[in-house]
Design a protein around this motif. Structure first.
Motif, PDB file in Angstrom:
ATOM      1  N   GLU A  86     -69.782  -1.999  18.247  1.00 25.52           N
ATOM      2  CA  GLU A  86     -68.543  -2.383  17.558  1.00 25.52           C
ATOM      3  C   GLU A  86     -67.696  -3.296  18.443  1.00 25.52           C
ATOM      4  OE1 GLU A  86     -65.576  -2.933  14.861  1.00 25.52           O
ATOM      5  OE2 GLU A  86     -67.576  -2.137  14.511  1.00 25.52           O
ATOM      6  N   LYS A  87     -67.647  -3.024  19.737  1.00 23.68           N
ATOM      7  CA  LYS A  87     -66.883  -3.869  20.660  1.00 23.68           C
ATOM      8  C   LYS A  87     -67.465  -5.283  20.719  1.00 23.68           C
ATOM      9  CE  LYS A  87     -65.257  -0.069  23.491  1.00 23.68           C
ATOM     10  NZ  LYS A  87     -65.337   0.626  24.769  1.00 23.68           N
ATOM     11  N   VAL A  88     -68.777  -5.377  20.685  1.00 27.92           N
ATOM     12  CA  VAL A  88     -69.446  -6.675  20.722  1.00 27.92           C
ATOM     13  C   VAL A  88     -69.268  -7.393  19.390  1.00 27.92           C
ATOM     14  CG1 VAL A  88     -71.691  -7.804  20.903  1.00 27.92           C
ATOM     15  CG2 VAL A  88     -71.099  -5.957  22.489  1.00 27.92           C
ATOM     16  N   ARG A  89     -69.393  -6.653  18.300  1.00 30.12           N
ATOM     17  CA  ARG A  89     -69.314  -7.232  16.952  1.00 30.12           C
ATOM     18  C   ARG A  89     -68.017  -7.999  16.734  1.00 30.12           C
ATOM     19  NH1 ARG A  89     -67.008  -6.605  12.311  1.00 30.12           N
ATOM     20  NH2 ARG A  89     -65.834  -4.785  12.928  1.00 30.12           N
ATOM     21  N   LYS A  90     -66.944  -7.503  17.296  1.00 35.99           N
ATOM     22  CA  LYS A  90     -65.620  -8.118  17.095  1.00 35.99           C
ATOM     23  C   LYS A  90     -65.559  -9.578  17.539  1.00 35.99           C
ATOM     24  CE  LYS A  90     -63.049  -3.823  17.529  1.00 35.99           C
ATOM     25  NZ  LYS A  90     -62.067  -3.070  18.328  1.00 35.99           N
ATOM     26  N   VAL A  91     -66.410  -9.957  18.495  1.00 35.51           N
ATOM     27  CA  VAL A  91     -66.347 -11.317  19.046  1.00 35.51           C
ATOM     28  C   VAL A  91     -67.672 -12.076  18.899  1.00 35.51           C
ATOM     29  CG1 VAL A  91     -64.507 -10.780  20.676  1.00 35.51           C
ATOM     30  CG2 VAL A  91     -66.884 -10.468  21.374  1.00 35.51           C
ATOM     31  N   VAL A  96     -75.527 -16.243  18.420  1.00 36.00           N
ATOM     32  CA  VAL A  96     -76.847 -15.627  18.353  1.00 36.00           C
ATOM     33  C   VAL A  96     -76.734 -14.261  19.021  1.00 36.00           C
ATOM     34  CG1 VAL A  96     -79.249 -15.762  19.102  1.00 36.00           C
ATOM     35  CG2 VAL A  96     -78.034 -17.843  18.421  1.00 36.00           C
ATOM     36  N   VAL A  97     -77.176 -13.223  18.324  1.00 32.46           N
ATOM     37  CA  VAL A  97     -77.220 -11.874  18.873  1.00 32.46           C
ATOM     38  C   VAL A  97     -78.686 -11.463  18.895  1.00 32.46           C
ATOM     39  CG1 VAL A  97     -76.534  -9.464  18.588  1.00 32.46           C
ATOM     40  CG2 VAL A  97     -74.923 -11.297  18.007  1.00 32.46           C
ATOM     41  N   LEU A  98     -79.234 -11.350  20.094  1.00 32.60           N
ATOM     42  CA  LEU A  98     -80.625 -10.951  20.272  1.00 32.60           C
ATOM     43  C   LEU A  98     -80.663  -9.461  20.565  1.00 32.60           C
ATOM     44  CD1 LEU A  98     -83.667 -11.561  20.700  1.00 32.60           C
ATOM     45  CD2 LEU A  98     -83.099 -12.076  23.089  1.00 32.60           C
ATOM     46  N   ASP A 114     -82.492  -5.823   9.135  1.00 34.09           N
ATOM     47  CA  ASP A 114     -81.440  -5.808   8.124  1.00 34.09           C
ATOM     48  C   ASP A 114     -80.250  -4.973   8.586  1.00 34.09           C
ATOM     49  OD1 ASP A 114     -82.914  -7.442   6.496  1.00 34.09           O
ATOM     50  OD2 ASP A 114     -83.585  -5.834   5.164  1.00 34.09           O
ATOM     51  N   LYS A 115     -80.526  -3.854   9.232  1.00 32.30           N
ATOM     52  CA  LYS A 115     -79.457  -2.989   9.732  1.00 32.30           C
ATOM     53  C   LYS A 115     -78.605  -3.734  10.756  1.00 32.30           C
ATOM     54  CE  LYS A 115     -77.244   0.869  10.543  1.00 32.30           C
ATOM     55  NZ  LYS A 115     -76.306   1.441   9.628  1.00 32.30           N
ATOM     56  N   PHE A 116     -79.221  -4.458  11.669  1.00 31.62           N
ATOM     57  CA  PHE A 116     -78.476  -5.207  12.669  1.00 31.62           C
ATOM     58  C   PHE A 116     -77.701  -6.351  12.033  1.00 31.62           C
ATOM     59  CE2 PHE A 116     -81.808  -3.480  15.625  1.00 31.62           C
ATOM     60  CZ  PHE A 116     -80.961  -2.577  16.231  1.00 31.62           C
ATOM     61  N   GLN A 117     -78.269  -6.981  11.011  1.00 32.78           N
ATOM     62  CA  GLN A 117     -77.551  -8.061  10.338  1.00 32.78           C
ATOM     63  C   GLN A 117     -76.314  -7.503   9.632  1.00 32.78           C
ATOM     64  OE1 GLN A 117     -78.471 -11.638  10.497  1.00 32.78           O
ATOM     65  NE2 GLN A 117     -76.297 -11.424  10.117  1.00 32.78           N
ATOM     66  N   PHE A 122     -71.556 -11.803  10.617  1.00 35.71           N
ATOM     67  CA  PHE A 122     -71.224 -13.207  10.808  1.00 35.71           C
ATOM     68  C   PHE A 122     -71.902 -13.784  12.046  1.00 35.71           C
ATOM     69  CE2 PHE A 122     -67.644 -11.103   8.657  1.00 35.71           C
ATOM     70  CZ  PHE A 122     -67.781 -11.701   7.425  1.00 35.71           C
ATOM     71  N   SER A 123     -73.000 -13.150  12.447  1.00 36.51           N
ATOM     72  CA  SER A 123     -73.773 -13.591  13.612  1.00 36.51           C
ATOM     73  C   SER A 123     -75.180 -13.946  13.171  1.00 36.51           C
ATOM     74  CB  SER A 123     -73.831 -12.469  14.656  1.00 36.51           C
ATOM     75  OG  SER A 123     -72.539 -12.080  15.044  1.00 36.51           O
ATOM     76  N   LYS A 124     -75.878 -14.618  14.063  1.00 38.38           N
ATOM     77  CA  LYS A 124     -77.271 -14.983  13.820  1.00 38.38           C
ATOM     78  C   LYS A 124     -78.135 -13.974  14.572  1.00 38.38           C
ATOM     79  CE  LYS A 124     -75.557 -19.625  13.867  1.00 38.38           C
ATOM     80  NZ  LYS A 124     -75.329 -20.749  14.748  1.00 38.38           N
ATOM     81  N   VAL A 125     -78.516 -12.915  13.880  1.00 38.61           N
ATOM     82  CA  VAL A 125     -79.215 -11.793  14.510  1.00 38.61           C
ATOM     83  C   VAL A 125     -80.709 -12.068  14.600  1.00 38.61           C
ATOM     84  CG1 VAL A 125     -79.764  -9.334  14.357  1.00 38.61           C
ATOM     85  CG2 VAL A 125     -77.477 -10.154  13.732  1.00 38.61           C
ATOM     86  N   ILE A 126     -81.219 -11.922  15.813  1.00 40.99           N
ATOM     87  CA  ILE A 126     -82.654 -12.028  16.065  1.00 40.99           C
ATOM     88  C   ILE A 126     -83.087 -10.727  16.723  1.00 40.99           C
ATOM     89  CG2 ILE A 126     -84.471 -13.285  17.298  1.00 40.99           C
ATOM     90  CD1 ILE A 126     -83.026 -14.944  15.146  1.00 40.99           C
TER      91      ILE A 126
END
Length: 167
Positions: A86-91, A96-98, A114-117, A122-126
């Protein structure tokens, strides 16, 4: 991929995260965060001993590390720690979030990508999944953003990983 990017590695106490931090620090700025302060200091010291020219910095807050980064790398435990994620998600908007997932210790969801997305809408989850114990043997990437997949594929190829994209 620009020649120098800033990577935040959240959870450097895991073997794969440590290895990536060392490799990425050879050519890019690396911001390190871990819940264990002693491990954080040990990792930074180890990287600087192996590469005195490395641009590596310890961060005491996952939010600050992620905010300053172009690419955020989450270890398996960091991605599954709700408070940390949650702390990371805010920014992480637009970044790109690997997410590193070990096949030996998989994240338990019906569809992890899908869960990570959903967690980072609003990030590009890989998602990177190991296929064996040997990090260089084979990795699989999964994600919905072609440019982000290309960025991580290029990064991993430069490190020497055999990487494939899962569709």
């Amino acid at each position: 991929m620009p020649s120098i990017r800033t990577f935040a590695i959240i959870g450097v106490s895991e073997t794969k995260s440590l290895f990536l931090a060392k490799q990425i620090a050879k050519t890019n700025q690396v911001l390190l965060f871990d819940l264990n302060a002693a491990t954080l200091l040990e990792v930074q010291t180890q990287i600087l001993l192996e590469n005195p020219e490395a641009n590596v910095e310890m961060m005491i807050c996952p939010t600050n590390a992620s905010w300053e980064a172009d690419v955020i790398i989450l270890s398996n435990y960091a991605a599954t720690d709700t408070n940390l994620a949650e702390k990371v998600r805010k920014v992480a908007t637009g970044k790109v979030v690997l997410v590193l997932v070990n096949e030996m210790n998989p994240v338990i969801f019906e569809n992890p990508a899908d869960k990570f997305q959903l967690l980072f809408p609003f990030s590009k989850v890989i998602q990177s999944i190991e296929s064996t114990d040997d990090l260089k043997e084979s990795l699989f990437l999964k994600g919905n953003d072609a440019d982000a997949l290309k960025t991580i594929l290029t990064l991993f190829a430069g490190i020497g990983f055999k990487t494939n994209i899962l569709i």
